[in-house]
Motif scaffolding. Structure first.
Motif, PDB file in Angstrom:
ATOM      1  N   SER A  61       0.831  -1.215   0.000  1.00 29.38           N
ATOM      2  CA  SER A  61       0.000   0.000   0.000  1.00 29.38           C
ATOM      3  C   SER A  61       0.856   1.252   0.000  1.00 29.38           C
ATOM      4  N   ASP A 119      -6.043  -0.668  -4.835  1.00 33.48           N
ATOM      5  CA  ASP A 119      -5.537  -1.330  -3.628  1.00 33.48           C
ATOM      6  C   ASP A 119      -6.554  -2.378  -3.187  1.00 33.48           C
ATOM      7  N   GLU A 120      -6.241  -3.628  -3.431  1.00 28.80           N
ATOM      8  CA  GLU A 120      -7.131  -4.758  -3.134  1.00 28.80           C
ATOM      9  C   GLU A 120      -8.559  -4.495  -3.602  1.00 28.80           C
TER      10      GLU A 120
END
Ligand SMILES: Nc1ncnc2c1ncn2[C@@H]1O[C@H](COP(=O)(O)OP(=O)(O)O)[C@@H](O)[C@H]1O
Ligand SMILES: [Mg+2]
Lengths: 404, 236
Positions: B52, B173-174
């Motif tokens: 991240s 991000d995910e």
């Protein structure tokens, strides 16, 4: 972001939380409406007092013994009273006068048949009617011989007529004032209440000499009322009367006079002076309530910024500049506070309109105060919205996005 | 698959340390990285390995503690906050694990949001947003609020918002972290289309190997280092 979009967004946010928005602006609403209604009513009252007094005659000077009254105290009794000759002297030596009315007053019990009524008795000349703007309803004014000889004749106001004569016509009848019988030679048209709530029609007018000789037992004149012709300066006449009276009463130059000459304007000024103090007090109240209202807005805006941390983070991440976010929250708080101001203005004007009907003063719309109230409530939004808006604008987008 | 052209994205010895003294955490440790226009990259690795952190730096949300980040030749580290915001709104699109849509705001208004900050006039904005919603198959849902949409649909709205400004790079991000496998595959196929058809560079963080399969390049993170960086054989 464009200003219009920001504005629409603020409207939406405000409407979304109706109850909260309402509570937020309550302080401003109350403060503004209180001030608007007070100022509106206050200026209505001032206008009424001023116009009523000038109806009495803004061109009338009051000449009285005693040093000038400071406030509604009245003259000092220690100074020498005026005499009829003083009035005659004014009439003869000063130009530009419409009427000079020497007046003395007493009170007495008016009796007719089985009715009686306690009233005020004015001793005067026909000039009294001119100076005070009395019109005849019935009958006539005094004749010269009645004035010279001090005959027992009188004119009565509408209140006396109602109380003593009911439906009869009083003219030509005889009534008693205390133990003395008076022939009624005329009645006066109704004037109604004065500003001070006294009944102006509750009076009996008799010749000055009659009052002096038969009721007061002296030859004093309490007041000389002087009506100045239209177009002639009252201040000029006032000076002339002062000079004349100083001479007649033997007052050396530089020495304080034992009488005073007052203008209606001065009396109006004394009364409206109170209004100025009131206005200052009201402004202080307005300031405090706007401050309190502003703190309310700041408080809610801080809560709102915290609640919307993720929203702010998202906006920043997708390209909002610091000033976009700053503007968004400023516009929101200014919208809130000006909405509060607007509602307050409407409520205040509405309340004032209602109250002025109820208490019988004119409704005076003051655009200056309304504009100032609106402007200041908007300014409160900027001042108190700035800190929360700055807090929002300076958030770190990463932390804001992670905020739970 | 590397070309001679200058890379779109380049990290040179980038480190990032959080906290001070005893509590200091080295989230990234001298990372070097190059990504070219049109790549589809998966960042993988255990939790806390720095995925991240690097994505935030690549997305210009954060700046390197030390080292250099060049985006299309521009040294991002020397830009101001607002300059980075301009870079984001012109060239980058974001997709988050938690969608981050505005509540009680219709799908189309959510998609229009980045265009408002780019000062695009209202009518043109609406057209572009409708186009983007079409591209994610939600043209019929444009007036629904996030609360009325399923998780998969919400993430598609978020994707529409990310691509509406025609960015050069999509950062995710995910993106499938909150979705079941069927929805996840739908999303991945959609991303692959944007990459292959429109040539958008995509960088996504995931810890699911199934999702990383869709990417053309996989990076493995550990303790703030990239420990492997491999091109994926085209399995199709
Ligand atoms: N804002 C922060 N403050 C302190 N430590 C942080 C912060 N962000 C990340 N970290 C730490 O940096 C390391 C890397 O985090 P991150 O990049 O989020 O890992 P990943 O996304 O791979 O799980 C972790 O040890 C994390 O605890
Ligand atoms: Mg992570």
């Amino acid at each position: 972001m464009m200003l219009w979009e920001t504005f629409l967004l603020a409207q939406k946010t405000i409407r979304r939380n109706k109850l909260r928005s309402a509570l937020t602006i309550l302080g401003i609403v109350i403060g503004v409406s209180a001030v608007i209604s007070m100022v509106t009513l206050g200026s209505g009252a001032t206008q009424k007092v001023t116009s009523d007094i000038s109806k009495l005659g803004s061109n009338v000077l009051h000449v009285r013994p005693g040093q000038g009254m400071r406030g509604p105290g009245g003259a000092r009794s220690s100074s020498d009273p005026f005499k009829i000759e003083d009035a005659t002297a004014i009439k003869n030596s000063i130009a530009g006068l419409q009427a000079v009315a020497p007046v003395a007053e007493t009170s007495g019990q008016a009796i007719y048949g089985s009715n009686n009524w306690s009233t005020s008795v004015t001793g005067g000349t026909n000039d009294f009617f001119i100076v005070q703007g009395w019109d005849l309803d019935e009958g006539r004014t005094f004749s010269d011989s009645e004035l010279q000889a001090g005959k027992s004749v009188c004119l009565i106001g509408k209140t006396i007529q109602k109380e003593l004569f009911a439906n009869e016509s009083p003219t030509g009848k005889t009534m008693r004032l205390g133990k003395i019988s008076f022939k009624i030679i005329g009645t006066l048209k109704e004037k109604g209440q004065s500003n001070f709530g006294t009944d102006q029609d509750d009076l009996v007018v008799i010749p000055l000499k009659t009052l002096q000789r038969r009721m007061a037992g002296n030859s004093d004149v309490r007041t000389i009322l002087v009506a100045v012709q239209e177009g002639v300066s009252t201040t000029g006449v006032q000076k002339e009367i002062e000079l004349l009276m100083r001479e007649r009463r033997g007052i050396a130059p530089g020495q304080e006079a034992d009488f005073h000459v007052r203008d209606m304007k001065e009396i109006i000024d004394t009364l409206t002076g109170t209004t100025t103090v009131l206005t200052a007090l009201l402004s202080a109240v307005a300031g405090v309530s706007l401050l309190v209202g502003g703190i309310g807005i700041m408080n809610i805006m801080l809560v709102s910024v915290t609640e919307r941390t993720r929203e702010i983070g998202t906006r920043l991440a997708i390209g909002a500049l610091e000033r976009d976010v700053l503007l968004q929250f400023l516009v929101e708080s200014v919208s809130l506070s000006s909405l509060g101001g607007l509602i307050g203005i409407l409520l205040g004007l509405g309340g004032a309109a209602l109250c002025s009907k109820l208490i019988g003063v004119p409704f005076v719309f003051k655009p200056g105060i309304v504009a100032a109230a609106f402007f200041f409530s908007g300014a409160v939004g900027i001042v108190f919205g700035y800190v929360p808006a700055k807090k929002a604008a300076q958030m770190d987008p990463i932390e804001a996005l992670r905020y739970e | 698959m590397q070309t001679d052209t200058t890379p779109l994205i380049q990290l040179q010895g980038v480190s990032k340390i959080y906290g001070k003294g005893q509590a200091a955490v080295k989230a990234l440790d001298a990372v070097d990285l190059q990504i070219h226009q049109g790549e589809f990259v998966a960042m993988m690795g255990p939790s806390g390995s720095g995925k991240s952190t690097s994505l935030n730096i690549l997305g210009c949300l954060d700046t390197p503690g030390s080292g250099q980040y060049y985006f299309d030749g521009v040294a991002v580290g020397s830009l101001s906050r607002d300059q980075r915001a301009v870079l984001r709104r012109q060239f980058l699109g974001f997709i988050f694990q938690g969608f981050n849509l505005l509540n009680r705001t219709s799908a189309i208004e959510n998609v229009e949001l980045p265009l408002i900050y780019r000062k695009i006039p209202a009518r043109h904005r609406r057209e572009m947003a409708q186009e983007a919603l079409c591209a994610v198959g939600l043209e019929k849902w444009q007036n629904h609020t996030p609360g009325e949409l399923s998780g998969g649909q919400q993430q598609r709205v978020a994707i529409a918002r990310a691509i509406v400004g025609k960015p050069r790079v999509l950062l995710a991000d995910e993106p499938t972290g909150n979705l079941d496998s069927v929805r996840s595959i739908e999303i991945m196929e959609m991303l692959r289309t944007f990459n292959q058809r429109d040539g958008i560079t995509i960088i996504m963080v995931t810890h699911e190997p199934d999702m990383a399969e869709f990417c053309k390049r996989q990076m493995q993170f550990q303790d703030g280092h990239i420990i492997s960086d491999t091109a994926v054989e085209d399995t199709l």
